[in-house]
Write an enzyme that holds these catalytic residues in place. Structure first.
Site, PDB file in Angstrom:
ATOM      1  N   GLY A  62      85.556  71.103  28.569  1.00  0.00           N
ATOM      2  CA  GLY A  62      86.985  70.787  28.528  1.00  0.00           C
ATOM      3  C   GLY A  62      87.274  69.570  29.375  1.00  0.00           C
ATOM      4  O   GLY A  62      86.634  68.528  29.277  1.00  0.00           O
ATOM      5  N   GLY A  63      88.286  69.722  30.251  1.00  0.00           N
ATOM      6  CA  GLY A  63      88.735  68.605  31.091  1.00  0.00           C
ATOM      7  C   GLY A  63      87.649  68.058  31.986  1.00  0.00           C
ATOM      8  O   GLY A  63      87.698  66.896  32.400  1.00  0.00           O
ATOM      9  N   GLY A  69      75.134  34.292  15.111  1.00  0.00           N
ATOM     10  CA  GLY A  69      76.108  34.845  16.052  1.00  0.00           C
ATOM     11  C   GLY A  69      75.427  35.408  17.273  1.00  0.00           C
ATOM     12  O   GLY A  69      75.971  35.358  18.388  1.00  0.00           O
ATOM     13  N   ALA A  70      74.223  35.921  17.072  1.00  0.00           N
ATOM     14  CA  ALA A  70      73.521  36.513  18.207  1.00  0.00           C
ATOM     15  C   ALA A  70      73.175  35.452  19.255  1.00  0.00           C
ATOM     16  O   ALA A  70      73.155  35.730  20.448  1.00  0.00           O
ATOM     17  CB  ALA A  70      72.280  37.239  17.725  1.00  0.00           C
TER      18      ALA A  70
END
Ligand code: HXC
Length: 518
Positions: A173-174, A408-409
């Site tokens: 949970g939290g 792009g790399a």
């Protein structure tokens, strides 16, 4: 007995009661699961006799009504305080699963918040040892408010002090969100797990059967989700791992990482470096071999070793000074950048930049991983995170292009124009818009179609492309590379360049914050 004597007796009685409140049975229950107690963990983490506990006698808040069991123990299920780790100040909290499953009520949360505040005020790392069933159900909204106050402090401390979470039992949970905001998450295999909703809820809502381990065990979080940065087989080694990590980190964002005095001062010329890249440009090799030869002996400490292995990230040292290393791994997915590796690299760069750790990039990347899956899942925005993180980082940044550096790399991996301070290339570097085969197919499509021997023509054109374009010298001539270097002297070149960059200072325009493509 006089008044002073009575007061002192009461003090001693309380101390005794506190030290005996956890019975042998509870300790053995924890050991039977292969786990240490909350106190044993604290004792192992800190240098002997340095830990100072605060709020030991806090009593739990009275929960509304009679619903559920109440805590009767002093301390409300969490040990908090500060001490020394390898001689340096650090703060910690350690949750006690033996007190209502380490669940977090309002007093428990208040104790954690207090050490968070202290750590931030004095500028020292905070380590959370987590073993918790999450929000204490019977305290209702007060537990939820307690979590929110911890998250709030985690965020305010982010980039100011190192925050490390060590999950050594459930984090349900939290309990999962504080670790995921912190800088690094450690888990112990088989005894720790993290999930927002557990197997029972999964069964109820989705009618799916899944075990604790398969849903949120350490291996799942190391290999699949990337939530866990470090996984060890037992708690002792997990805590030793935390101590090792801290040895690379400054105590806060205003300090430099500690100098490691037992360092490897050798500037060695290492001829083995010339032989690691195979003759065949498409053959893989292990980038970690290069990393280990370059940096101080035995100083590599890999982060997220099991996740997105096409990009290797971790800490190392050059002549005793910590650096962050980001390196493409040609052995996995040919070193291409995909969604997971982009996010992994970006987060690591953000950490290094926040804590004044210079960045070394070792590049051998044919490009971004193509495919419908990657495009549809957002390689555009995830790849942008890596780009953004590099450009935004103001620490010294050095790149060595070892082999492929395409498209792009090339731009992303700390190229000169993205903000690289010193950019080296090895003679084996191939820097171009795309690889030879792809380039030739596009530029000479017509000629290849019309050719009587297209295979021969393609081979010739590919060789010419390598000779004329895909090499380090075009970039070198234009100043996009500062120097093409002999691989054997790379260590010396890096040490000299990082030393020259030590006084690097960049002023950035005033703004609230940039908008990284999350
Ligand atoms: C109060 C809790 C508790 C909790 C465990 N206990 N979790 N008490 N609040 N959240 C108590 C149990 O009643 C039990 O008390 C003792 O701790 C040990 O628990 P067991 O179940 O016996 O242990 P085990 O079998 O090891 O199972 C551990 C567990 C399980 C998997 C963690 O206890 C569990 O599922 N707990 C609930 C987890 C959960 O759903 N938490 C989410 C809460 S909501 P006795 O006295 O019998 O020993 C939440 C939202 C916050 O956290 C959102 C913020 C963003």
């Amino acid at each position: 007995m006089d008044v002073k004597g009575k007061l002192f007796t009461k003090f001693l009685e309380r101390q005794k009661e506190y030290s005996q409140q956890q019975g042998q049975a509870a300790i053995e229950k924890q050991h039977a699961k292969g786990k240490m107690t909350a106190r044993e963990r604290i004792e192992l983490l800190f240098d002997p006799d340095t830990f100072e506990e605060v709020d030991a006698f806090s009593v739990p808040a009275p929960a509304g009504g009679d619903f559920g069991k109440k805590v009767t123990a002093f301390g409300d299920g969490v040990i908090t305080g500060f001490g020394k780790i390898s001689g340096r100040l650090a703060f910690a909290f350690s949750q006690d699963f033996n007190v209502l499953g380490g669940s977090l009520g309002s007093v428990h949360a208040g104790k954690i918040a207090k050490v968070q505040d202290m750590a931030l005020k004095v500028g020292a790392p905070l380590i959370g040892l987590i073993d918790s069933g999450g929000a204490r159900i019977q305290e209702g909204v007060a537990s939820l408010a307690g979590y929110a106050s911890i998250f709030n402090r985690n965020v305010k401390s982010s980039g100011v002090i190192p925050q490390i979470s060590v999950v050594m039992g459930p984090a349900a949970g939290g309990a999962v969100y504080s670790p995921s905001i912190t800088d690094f998450v450690f888990m112990t295999n088989k005894t720790s797990y993290m999930f927002v909703t557990g197997p029972n809820v999964v069964k109820e809502v989705l009618n799916e059967d899944v075990s604790f381990d398969d849903l949120g065990g350490a291996i799942v979080h190391m290999k699949k989700s990337g939530v866990a940065h470090f996984v060890y087989e037992d708690e002792e080694n997990t805590i030793r791992g935390v101590q090792k990590l801290l040895s690379y980190l400054p105590s806060n964002n205003l300090e430099n990482p500690p100098f490691f005095e037992y360092c490897d001062t050798d500037l060695r010329v290492d001829e083995r470096m010339r032989d690691i890249i195979p003759d065949d440009p498409n053959k893989p090799y292990d980038i970690k071999e290069i990393i280990n030869l370059l940096i101080d002996r035995n100083s590599f400490f890999e982060v997220s070793a099991g996740y997105a292995q096409n990009l290797v990230v971790g800490f190392g040292r050059l002549r005793g000074k910590a650096i962050g290393i980001i390196a493409n791994q040609p052995k996995v997915l040919a070193g291409t950048l995909d969604i997971s590796s982009s996010v992994k690299g970006a987060r690591f760069i953000r950490f290094c930049d926040a804590f004044n750790i210079p960045i070394l990039t070792l590049e051998d990347v044919p490009g971004f991983l193509p495919g419908v899956d990657q495009e549809h899942n957002g390689i555009i925005r995830h790849g942008a995170k890596l780009l953004y993180a590099y450009a935004d980082a103001t620490v010294p940044k050095i790149t060595v292009i070892l082999r492929k550096s395409y498209g792009g790399a090339y731009c992303v991996m700390n190229s000169k124009n993205l903000g690289g301070d010193v950019n080296f290339a090895w003679p084996t570097a191939e820097i171009a818009v795309m690889g030879p085969e792809g380039a030739v197919s596009i530029l000479y499509r017509k000629e290849l179609l019309e050719s009587k021997d297209p295979a021969k023509l393609k081979k010739e054109l590919t060789a010419r492309y390598r000779e004329e374009i895909a090499n380090p010298y075009v970039a070198d001539d234009k100043g996009y590379i500062d120097e093409v270097i002999d691989p054997a002297v790379t260590r010396k070149k890096l040490i000299t360049a990082f030393e020259a960059l030590e006084s690097k200072h960049i002023s950035v325009p005033s703004r609230k914050h940039g908008n990284i493509p999350l």
